[in-house]
Design an enzyme around this catalytic site. Structure first.
Site, short mmCIF file in Angstrom:
data_model
loop_
_atom_site.label_atom_id
_atom_site.label_comp_id
_atom_site.label_asym_id
_atom_site.label_seq_id
_atom_site.Cartn_x
_atom_site.Cartn_y
_atom_site.Cartn_z
N ASP A 87 -35.14 69.71 -28.90
CA ASP A 87 -36.33 69.98 -28.10
C ASP A 87 -35.93 70.00 -26.63
O ASP A 87 -35.63 68.96 -26.04
CB ASP A 87 -37.37 68.89 -28.36
CG ASP A 87 -38.71 69.18 -27.70
OD1 ASP A 87 -38.76 70.03 -26.79
OD2 ASP A 87 -39.71 68.55 -28.10
N SER A 141 -47.00 67.93 -28.37
CA SER A 141 -46.65 68.24 -26.99
C SER A 141 -47.69 67.63 -26.05
O SER A 141 -47.89 66.41 -26.06
CB SER A 141 -46.52 69.75 -26.83
OG SER A 141 -45.84 70.07 -25.64
N HIS A 194 -38.77 72.14 -30.52
CA HIS A 194 -40.04 71.60 -30.04
C HIS A 194 -41.18 71.82 -31.02
O HIS A 194 -42.13 71.03 -31.05
CB HIS A 194 -40.37 72.26 -28.69
CG HIS A 194 -41.58 71.71 -28.02
ND1 HIS A 194 -41.66 70.41 -27.56
CD2 HIS A 194 -42.77 72.28 -27.71
CE1 HIS A 194 -42.84 70.21 -27.00
NE2 HIS A 194 -43.54 71.33 -27.08
#
Length: 429
Positions: free
Chosen positions: A362, A250, A393
């Protein structure tokens, strides 16, 4: 960008200061009594004006009912944070276990309420016959060392190694999110396949006192510690210093090229669920997605989105603004620093092998970002691409639209993703 590890945040209003109520736990208990009995108007009447505006009774009812039946309450615990009492109460719903965090101000009003997934039980140590072992590892840094764990394959080595870099917000070394521990899964999965892995507690998690000044940058929060961790990892005699890689998840994925460029010995980088755009571009999309999951965005929800847009504009503006008036309550210095980063340009300039990983479910870093990465790097022969249609995610498989509620359930990073990382690392010689 990973959203805060919360089941949902009803509100985190600006906390006031002053003399605290004598029994904040009683106030929190009364609020939960109202919620459990369906007395939403009475619950709303306990709110500060900011809370009441952000979360009227109708929205509060919908959020509470989405959790299912409340089956049990645990023992409440309170602490003082920035002049406000925060009461934590474990709650067992039909949909899973959560922790209610209730902020009570000096006038016995509810200044904030968050329901977040209860952390999973403490991870068991590696089995006696495992192909790897784990040992404590301290990441030295001038501002204060960070505790971590080094997973080492069995044997003499030296081994190739991977450093794990967290997503946004305070994160422990396992990147615990609701019922899942993505970094624990990856560390042990790679170590079992002959690759050493270092994971460590993020500074905002391990040493929040280092941010008391109220001004910090993304390098203070993430980059500098990751570079220090790479240096310490490569110095370990059981590590092959010429085959050390950065794996960022991320926000950490967005920063991975920046980190690798600041530690030139890095052999390559793995960008998992990495934003191609700035975080302030993604925040409105993420929130609009979540608010529209019920099929409609109400006038109150639209007002929240409009306020978020105003906060984003303030974060980007030149006038000084208090952190409490900015997205996620994060100071302007942070937003300015991270907005200045061009992740795609950093990756193009790195000239090292890259592995790009993306989950098809995601919602936090959607396909639009994946396509932007492809446009920027598709002609680079040192870049490999892997997509996983069923993964969210945090790398957990599922079906249908992903949501924050999904994170509350215990899950594990898909074994195929871990195997793909292991094969790619072994191929970089």
């Amino acid at each position: 960008m990973r959203l805060r590890p919360a089941f949902f945040a009803i509100a985190l209003a600006a906390f006031s200061s002053g003399t605290l109520a004598a029994e904040p736990q009683q106030v929190a208990t009364q609020l939960l009594d109202h919620l459990q009995a369906g007395r939403m108007a009475e619950a709303e009447a306990m709110f500060t004006p900011q809370m009441a505006t952000a979360v009227p009774a109708g929205k509060l009812q919908g959020l509470w009912q989405s959790l299912g039946e409340l089956k049990q309450r645990g023992t409440a615990h309170s602490s003082e944070q920035q002049g406000v009492h925060v009461v934590e109460v474990p709650l067992q719903f039909a949909s899973g276990a959560v922790i209610a965090q209730v902020a009570v101000d000096a006038q016995d009003r509810i200044a904030g309420l968050m329901l977040r997934p209860a952390p999973p039980p403490k991870a068991s140590p590696p089995a006696a016959g495992a192909d790897y072992s784990e040992t404590d590892f301290s990441v030295p840094q001038a501002r204060g060392a960070l505790p971590g764990t080094l997973a080492l394959p069995r044997g003499k080595g030296p081994f190739p190694a991977v450093l794990l870099v967290h997503g946004s917000g305070p994160q422990d070394r396992d990147e615990t999110i609701g019922g899942s521990r993505p970094f624990l899964d990856i560390a042990r999965g790679l170590a079992a396949q002959g690759i050493a892995v270092l994971r460590y507690d993020k500074r905002t998690f391990a040493r929040p006192q280092d941010f008391q000044s109220g001004t910090f940058t993304v390098d203070d929060e993430t980059t500098d510690d990751a570079v220090a961790a790479l240096t310490a990892l490569a110095a370990n005699p059981r590590i092959d210093g010429g085959r050390v890689f950065v794996l960022g998840h991320s926000q950490g994925g967005m920063l991975a090229p920046r980190i690798a460029s600041r530690w030139p010995q890095a052999r390559g980088a793995i960008l998992w669920a990495a934003p191609a755009r700035t975080l302030l571009e993604l925040l409105p999309e993420q929130n609009r997605y979540l608010l529209s999951l019920d099929g409609d965005i109400s006038a109150t929800e639209q007002a929240f989105l409009d306020k978020l847009d105003a906060q984003i504009a303030a974060a980007r503006g030149s006038a000084p603004v208090a952190a409490s008036e900015l997205p996620l309550g994060v100071p302007q210095t942070f937003w300015k620093s991270i907005e200045a980063i061009n992740a795609r340009a950093d990756a193009q300039a790195l000239h090292k092998p890259l592995l790009m990983l993306h989950g098809g479910r995601d919602f936090q870093v959607p396909d639009a970002d994946w396509q932007l990465w492809k446009q920027a790097l598709d002609d680079d022969k040192d870049v490999q691409w892997q997509t996983y249609p069923a993964l969210n995610h945090i790398g957990v498989a599922g079906s249908g639209p992903s949501s924050l509620q999904e994170y509350s359930k215990a899950g594990h990073v898909d074994a195929t993703l871990i195997a793909d990382v292991a094969r790619w690392v072994e191929a970089q010689r």
